[in-house]
Structures are given as structure tokens and as C-alpha cells.
Design a protein around this motif. Structure first.
Motif, PDB file in Angstrom:
ATOM      1  N   GLY A  72      -3.950 -27.681 -19.897  1.00  0.00           N
ATOM      2  CA  GLY A  72      -2.692 -27.246 -19.293  1.00  0.00           C
ATOM      3  C   GLY A  72      -2.883 -26.033 -18.404  1.00  0.00           C
ATOM      4  O   GLY A  72      -3.971 -25.775 -17.894  1.00  0.00           O
ATOM      5  N   THR A  73      -1.805 -25.265 -18.237  1.00  0.00           N
ATOM      6  CA  THR A  73      -1.816 -24.091 -17.373  1.00  0.00           C
ATOM      7  C   THR A  73      -1.620 -22.826 -18.210  1.00  0.00           C
ATOM      8  O   THR A  73      -0.764 -22.775 -19.079  1.00  0.00           O
ATOM      9  CB  THR A  73      -0.700 -24.166 -16.316  1.00  0.00           C
ATOM     10  OG1 THR A  73      -0.919 -25.318 -15.493  1.00  0.00           O
ATOM     11  CG2 THR A  73      -0.700 -22.926 -15.435  1.00  0.00           C
ATOM     12  N   VAL A  74      -2.449 -21.835 -17.930  1.00  0.00           N
ATOM     13  CA  VAL A  74      -2.372 -20.559 -18.610  1.00  0.00           C
ATOM     14  C   VAL A  74      -2.191 -19.474 -17.561  1.00  0.00           C
ATOM     15  O   VAL A  74      -2.839 -19.496 -16.514  1.00  0.00           O
ATOM     16  CB  VAL A  74      -3.655 -20.270 -19.417  1.00  0.00           C
ATOM     17  CG1 VAL A  74      -3.578 -18.896 -20.078  1.00  0.00           C
ATOM     18  CG2 VAL A  74      -3.874 -21.347 -20.462  1.00  0.00           C
ATOM     19  N   THR A  75      -1.293 -18.537 -17.806  1.00  0.00           N
ATOM     20  CA  THR A  75      -1.114 -17.402 -16.910  1.00  0.00           C
ATOM     21  C   THR A  75      -1.286 -16.118 -17.712  1.00  0.00           C
ATOM     22  O   THR A  75      -1.151 -16.117 -18.937  1.00  0.00           O
ATOM     23  CB  THR A  75       0.272 -17.400 -16.245  1.00  0.00           C
ATOM     24  OG1 THR A  75       1.280 -17.335 -17.270  1.00  0.00           O
ATOM     25  CG2 THR A  75       0.491 -18.644 -15.407  1.00  0.00           C
ATOM     26  N   GLY A  76      -1.574 -15.032 -17.025  1.00  0.00           N
ATOM     27  CA  GLY A  76      -1.726 -13.792 -17.768  1.00  0.00           C
ATOM     28  C   GLY A  76      -2.191 -12.644 -16.903  1.00  0.00           C
ATOM     29  O   GLY A  76      -2.127 -12.701 -15.676  1.00  0.00           O
ATOM     30  N   ALA A  77      -2.664 -11.601 -17.562  1.00  0.00           N
ATOM     31  CA  ALA A  77      -3.126 -10.400 -16.874  1.00  0.00           C
ATOM     32  C   ALA A  77      -4.329  -9.834 -17.615  1.00  0.00           C
ATOM     33  O   ALA A  77      -4.494 -10.047 -18.822  1.00  0.00           O
ATOM     34  CB  ALA A  77      -2.012  -9.360 -16.814  1.00  0.00           C
ATOM     35  N   VAL A  78      -5.170  -9.119 -16.858  1.00  0.00           N
ATOM     36  CA  VAL A  78      -6.355  -8.480 -17.422  1.00  0.00           C
ATOM     37  C   VAL A  78      -6.345  -7.013 -17.029  1.00  0.00           C
ATOM     38  O   VAL A  78      -6.055  -6.669 -15.879  1.00  0.00           O
ATOM     39  CB  VAL A  78      -7.655  -9.146 -16.906  1.00  0.00           C
ATOM     40  CG1 VAL A  78      -8.878  -8.471 -17.522  1.00  0.00           C
ATOM     41  CG2 VAL A  78      -7.660 -10.631 -17.226  1.00  0.00           C
ATOM     42  N   ASP A  79      -6.660  -6.151 -17.978  1.00  0.00           N
ATOM     43  CA  ASP A  79      -6.704  -4.703 -17.751  1.00  0.00           C
ATOM     44  C   ASP A  79      -8.089  -4.198 -18.136  1.00  0.00           C
ATOM     45  O   ASP A  79      -8.314  -3.782 -19.279  1.00  0.00           O
ATOM     46  CB  ASP A  79      -5.625  -4.013 -18.594  1.00  0.00           C
ATOM     47  CG  ASP A  79      -5.655  -2.495 -18.479  1.00  0.00           C
ATOM     48  OD1 ASP A  79      -6.310  -1.983 -17.549  1.00  0.00           O
ATOM     49  OD2 ASP A  79      -5.030  -1.828 -19.319  1.00  0.00           O
ATOM     50  N   PRO A  80      -9.070  -4.254 -17.201  1.00  0.00           N
ATOM     51  CA  PRO A  80     -10.437  -3.853 -17.548  1.00  0.00           C
ATOM     52  C   PRO A  80     -10.536  -2.426 -18.070  1.00  0.00           C
ATOM     53  O   PRO A  80     -11.279  -2.173 -19.034  1.00  0.00           O
ATOM     54  CB  PRO A  80     -11.190  -4.021 -16.215  1.00  0.00           C
ATOM     55  CG  PRO A  80     -10.423  -5.069 -15.479  1.00  0.00           C
ATOM     56  CD  PRO A  80      -8.991  -4.778 -15.824  1.00  0.00           C
ATOM     57  N   ALA A  81      -9.810  -1.488 -17.468  1.00  0.00           N
ATOM     58  CA  ALA A  81      -9.904  -0.093 -17.892  1.00  0.00           C
ATOM     59  C   ALA A  81      -9.436   0.089 -19.332  1.00  0.00           C
ATOM     60  O   ALA A  81      -9.999   0.880 -20.090  1.00  0.00           O
ATOM     61  CB  ALA A  81      -9.081   0.798 -16.962  1.00  0.00           C
ATOM     62  N   GLY A  82      -8.394  -0.654 -19.722  1.00  0.00           N
ATOM     63  CA  GLY A  82      -7.861  -0.558 -21.072  1.00  0.00           C
ATOM     64  C   GLY A  82      -8.454  -1.561 -22.034  1.00  0.00           C
ATOM     65  O   GLY A  82      -8.008  -1.660 -23.187  1.00  0.00           O
ATOM     66  N   LYS A  83      -9.446  -2.339 -21.570  1.00  0.00           N
ATOM     67  CA  LYS A  83     -10.068  -3.380 -22.383  1.00  0.00           C
ATOM     68  C   LYS A  83      -9.012  -4.299 -22.989  1.00  0.00           C
ATOM     69  O   LYS A  83      -8.996  -4.554 -24.199  1.00  0.00           O
ATOM     70  CB  LYS A  83     -10.942  -2.775 -23.484  1.00  0.00           C
ATOM     71  CG  LYS A  83     -12.163  -2.042 -22.971  1.00  0.00           C
ATOM     72  CD  LYS A  83     -13.045  -1.573 -24.119  1.00  0.00           C
ATOM     73  CE  LYS A  83     -14.298  -0.896 -23.598  1.00  0.00           C
ATOM     74  NZ  LYS A  83     -15.193  -0.453 -24.703  1.00  0.00           N
ATOM     75  N   ILE A 245      -2.245  -3.156 -19.969  1.00  0.00           N
ATOM     76  CA  ILE A 245      -1.810  -3.893 -21.155  1.00  0.00           C
ATOM     77  C   ILE A 245      -1.568  -2.895 -22.290  1.00  0.00           C
ATOM     78  O   ILE A 245      -2.465  -2.120 -22.646  1.00  0.00           O
ATOM     79  CB  ILE A 245      -2.865  -4.917 -21.596  1.00  0.00           C
ATOM     80  CG1 ILE A 245      -3.238  -5.844 -20.424  1.00  0.00           C
ATOM     81  CG2 ILE A 245      -2.369  -5.719 -22.784  1.00  0.00           C
ATOM     82  CD1 ILE A 245      -2.110  -6.686 -19.917  1.00  0.00           C
ATOM     83  N   ALA A 246      -0.365  -2.907 -22.859  1.00  0.00           N
ATOM     84  CA  ALA A 246      -0.018  -1.965 -23.928  1.00  0.00           C
ATOM     85  C   ALA A 246       0.182  -2.702 -25.245  1.00  0.00           C
ATOM     86  O   ALA A 246       0.581  -3.869 -25.276  1.00  0.00           O
ATOM     87  CB  ALA A 246       1.253  -1.199 -23.565  1.00  0.00           C
ATOM     88  N   ALA A 247      -0.088  -2.024 -26.332  1.00  0.00           N
ATOM     89  CA  ALA A 247       0.111  -2.616 -27.652  1.00  0.00           C
ATOM     90  C   ALA A 247       1.604  -2.778 -27.940  1.00  0.00           C
ATOM     91  O   ALA A 247       2.396  -1.890 -27.627  1.00  0.00           O
ATOM     92  CB  ALA A 247      -0.514  -1.721 -28.716  1.00  0.00           C
TER      93      ALA A 247
END
Length: 266
Positions: A72-83, A245-247
Motif C-alpha cells: 500500500g501507501t505509507v506517508t510520514g516524516a523523518v527528523d535526522p537531527a532528533g533521530k 518529531i516530538a514525543a
């Protein structure tokens, strides 16, 4: 897609740190790479090396991604600095829509499941409606941050042959999916064995964006046996415009119940 994100696999990091060129077809003649450093002049850069250099790495700002594969299709975001990374997958095959959201920050993992038009399933499966935080030691496949290249593009490009830059600035070539288990695992949901010899030369197209980052990678998987033809697509975009990305916090978060572990561990 694979980098072991459970039902929606998406992430394995094997990128390189070389300097990228712009996708407008320009060569490395005094241009600036994606890290903002001056690239050394080169009359004929290797196309494969150029593509690997454009793969997202830990020096990139937060960005968004889209993945399309057999699952299927997955969307999202990546935050390298915040791992960190977050992904959302929707599944409408069961007669209702299930939206699964996953969030990872380094070694911590949360998940939220929403059953649209079938809220009673949350009660049936004994799942809370908000975010659930998991104890990684209880998961058969822990969900941890493994790098910026969540779509496995570096793994795929490393297995590529006959890479060429076209007149429109895109890159083409073929990928050998039989080059090892890591390569086969990179294209989730594809039965490489069924493809037989065809798997040794799967056509691909890649595009590097104006910012020097890999914008898209598309594999054209042919039909074979009961397996339908499909496109494995990874798109990376909106570099530097995405918040970190925040907890999850507050009353919307609770410890995952036993039923959630059963769901993930199968």
C-alpha cells in the motif's frame, strides 16, 4: 517498504556522504552540493555515485516521505537531527479504513490505531484510542531509529547497473534484486523468487531535486506468476520545512496493553 517498521516496513540506512549535483543536468563544475559545500570540479561524475550522494543522511534537515509498494501507501516524516520518524498507513481492504500511526525517537516507540467507521474494534481488540508506548524488549522486531533513508534507496542504488543520466536530468538503469537478502528485503512484498531471472535486471528511474536531494526512486516490477506488476516508489520531499518529531505527551499517551504486543508480534 522495508526497514522493519512492522506491518508497514520502512527504514534501513546505508547511505553515503559524497556531494550531490543539481538535477537540472548540470555537472559538478563548481556547483554547491546538498551540504552547502563547494563540489570539486569533475568533467564526468559517475551517475551511480551521484545518486548515492543524494540519498538523505544524518546531516539533512527534517523532511517528508511517501512510499508505495505491494503493501500500500505509507506517508510520514523523518527528523535526522532528533533521530526520529513518524509514518502513517491506511488500509481499506477490510471494508473499513484502519489508520496506523507509528512514531520513533531514538530507542522509544509509540503507535496509535484508528478504526474509522468501526470504533467497536478498539474495544474488541482492547486497544486504547490514543498513543501507546511500547517496551522495546517485548517486541520481536524492535522499532528504533535506524537512519534517514527510510525507503531503502541506498540499498537499491548500490545494487544498480548501467546507471545513466538522461537528457531531462533523470537517472535510469537496472537493479539486481538477487544481489543478496538485504536487496530483496528492501522491496517489501515482492516475491523475488517468482521473478526468476527477471529479478536480475529490474528497470528503475530516479530524480534528484533542485536542492540536491534524492526526490524519487521508482522500480518497475513486472508481473510474474500470481504476482501483479507494480511500481515500488519512494519520494523524499519538503526538506527543511518539516517540524521535528516530538514525543507524544499528556493524557493521550499510555503504556501499550498486552493485546497491542500480540498484534505486533503476530
Amino acid at each position: 517498504m522495508t526497514q522493519r517498521t512492522g506491518a508497514a516496513a520502512l527504514a534501513r540506512r546505508v547511505a553515503t556522504g559524497a556531494t550531490a549535483v543539481l538535477a537540472a543536468g548540470t555537472l559538478l563544475t563548481g556547483c554547491t552540493g546538498k551540504d552547502g559545500e563547494s563540489a570539486a570540479p569533475s568533467p564526468s561524475p559517475d551517475p551511480k555515485t551521484t545518486l548515492l550522494a543524494a540519498v538523505p543522511d544524518e546531516k539533512d534537515p527534517a523532511f517528508r516521505f511517501t512510499g508505495i509498494d505491494a503493501t500500500g501507501t505509507v506517508t510520514g516524516a523523518v527528523d535526522p537531527a532528533g533521530k526520529g520518524w513518524e509514518l502513517v498507513q491506511k488500509d481499506a481492504k477490510a471494508g473499513f479504513t484502519t489508520t496506523t500511526s507509528r512514531r520513533v525517537i531514538d530507542q522509544r516507540f509509540w503507535m496509535k490505531v484508528d478504526f474509522s467507521d468501526a470504533g467497536e474494534l478498539s474495544d474488541l481488540l482492547k486497544l486504547p484510542e490514543g498513543w501507546m508506548e511500547f517496551d522495546q524488549s517485548k517486541l520481536e522486531e524492535p522499532e528504533v531509529y535506524q537512519g534517514a533513508d527510510v525507503g531503502n534507496t541506498a540499498v537499491i542504488i548500490r545494487a544498480a547497473d548501467a546507471v545513466r543520466q538522461q537528457a531531462d536530468g533523470s537517472y535510469t538503469g537496472t537493479v539486481d534484486l538477487t544481489g543478496g537478502p538485504e536487496v530483496a528485503d528492501a522491496v517489501d512484498g515482492v516475491d523475488v523468487a517468482v521473478l526468476a531471472d527477471t529479478a536480475k535486471a529490474i528497470p528503475f528511474t530516479a530524480v534528484i531535486g533542485p536542492d540536491g536531494n534524492l526526490a524519487s526512486l521508482t522500480l518497475d516490477i513486472p508481473a510474474a506468476g500470481q504476482q501483479k506488476a507494480l511500481e515500488y516508489v519512494v519520494k523524499y520531499h519538503d526538506f527543511g520545512t518539516v517540524p521535528g518529531i516530538a514525543a507524544p505527551t499528556g493524557a493521550d499517551v499510555e503504556a501499550a496493553p498486552a493485546s497491542a504486543y500480540e498484534l505486533l508480534n503476530g
